[in-house]
Design a protein around this motif. Structure first.
Motif, short mmCIF file in Angstrom:
data_model
loop_
_atom_site.label_atom_id
_atom_site.label_comp_id
_atom_site.label_asym_id
_atom_site.label_seq_id
_atom_site.Cartn_x
_atom_site.Cartn_y
_atom_site.Cartn_z
N LEU A 69 0.83 -1.02 0.29
CA LEU A 69 -0.21 0.15 -0.16
C LEU A 69 0.78 1.19 0.10
O LEU A 69 2.31 0.93 0.78
CB LEU A 69 -0.86 -0.10 1.43
N LEU A 70 0.23 2.41 -0.99
CA LEU A 70 1.23 3.68 -0.54
C LEU A 70 0.42 4.68 0.07
O LEU A 70 -1.04 4.79 -0.15
CB LEU A 70 2.03 3.98 -2.05
N TYR A 71 0.95 5.44 1.39
CA TYR A 71 0.46 5.97 1.27
C TYR A 71 1.19 7.44 1.65
O TYR A 71 2.52 7.77 1.47
CB TYR A 71 0.46 5.82 2.79
N ARG A 72 0.36 8.77 1.82
CA ARG A 72 0.90 10.03 1.72
C ARG A 72 0.58 10.69 2.83
O ARG A 72 -0.82 10.95 3.23
CB ARG A 72 0.87 10.90 0.43
N PHE A 73 1.05 11.09 4.15
CA PHE A 73 0.95 11.93 4.46
C PHE A 73 1.86 13.28 4.37
O PHE A 73 3.20 13.60 3.98
CB PHE A 73 2.26 11.76 6.43
N THR A 74 1.26 14.48 4.73
CA THR A 74 1.29 16.02 3.84
C THR A 74 0.91 17.02 5.37
O THR A 74 -0.63 16.45 5.86
CB THR A 74 0.39 16.57 3.25
N VAL A 75 2.03 17.65 5.98
CA VAL A 75 1.63 18.41 7.18
C VAL A 75 1.70 19.82 6.45
O VAL A 75 2.76 20.34 5.88
CB VAL A 75 2.22 17.83 7.99
N SER A 76 0.95 20.53 5.95
CA SER A 76 1.14 21.81 5.57
C SER A 76 0.75 23.32 6.43
O SER A 76 0.08 22.90 7.37
CB SER A 76 0.13 21.86 4.65
#
Length: 182
Positions: free
Chosen positions: A104-111
């Motif tokens: 599985l591929l996850y994208r974590f974004t903190v803006s």
């Protein structure tokens, strides 16, 4: 204590002793804990905090939840530290399509809408003991190890981290992290 732990983590990395210990864990529970802590820290500083977790994420994942928590908490804590009162922070977690059936591929974004970073500093951001010298960084505790440790952990987990930032407007940290299906 946080600075001492960071120095110890960096020492483990340099000695090749930091390890990834994958196991099955309840991912939504881990995200709930992270979100709760970051929301409290943001509220204390009078920041708006938003969390968006993809509803398609399975309940159980196989990976290193302790290091994943450390990575996301470090990015979120930095966003809180470097965002002045009245600003906002968003944590987004998404599952991305992948061609590998077992992964599985996850994208974590903190803006954030924080102080941002100068373009010339971005080249040094992930180096140990590097901190951009601004009027705000002098008021924030730290020794410049968090991002070096975060990058190393992400790479150990087979992932990739990138950042975009504009001074006076904020920063966006994005992590792509593969995870074996539980």
């Amino acid at each position: 204590l946080e600075n001492i732990n960071s120095i110890l983590d960096l020492s483990k990395i340099e000695a090749g002793k930091m390890e990834i210990t994958p196991e099955s864990y309840r991912v939504l529970s881990a995200f709930h804990d992270i979100i709760t802590i970051l929301r409290m820290r943001a509220q204390e500083k009078k920041l708006t905090f938003r969390a968006q977790v993809d509803e398609t994420i399975p309940n159980t994942l196989y990976g290193d939840d302790i290091n994943l928590t450390h990575i996301v908490m470090n990015l979120g804590s930095n966003a809180v530290k470097y965002t002045p009162a009245g600003g906002s922070i968003t944590l987004q977690v998404e599952e991305l399509p992948t061609r590998d059936d077992g992964m599985l591929l996850y994208r974590f974004t903190v803006s954030d809408t924080g102080i941002g970073m100068a373009p010339e500093f971005l080249d040094r951001l992930f180096l140990p003991f590097e901190r951009e010298d601004t009027s705000m960084t002098g008021k924030v505790s730290g020794v410049g190890l968090g991002m070096a440790i975060t990058r190393h952990m992400v790479q150990m987990m087979g992932g990739h981290i990138e950042v975009s930032s504009t001074q006076g407007e904020g920063s966006i940290f994005t992590i792509l992290l593969p995870c074996p299906a539980a």
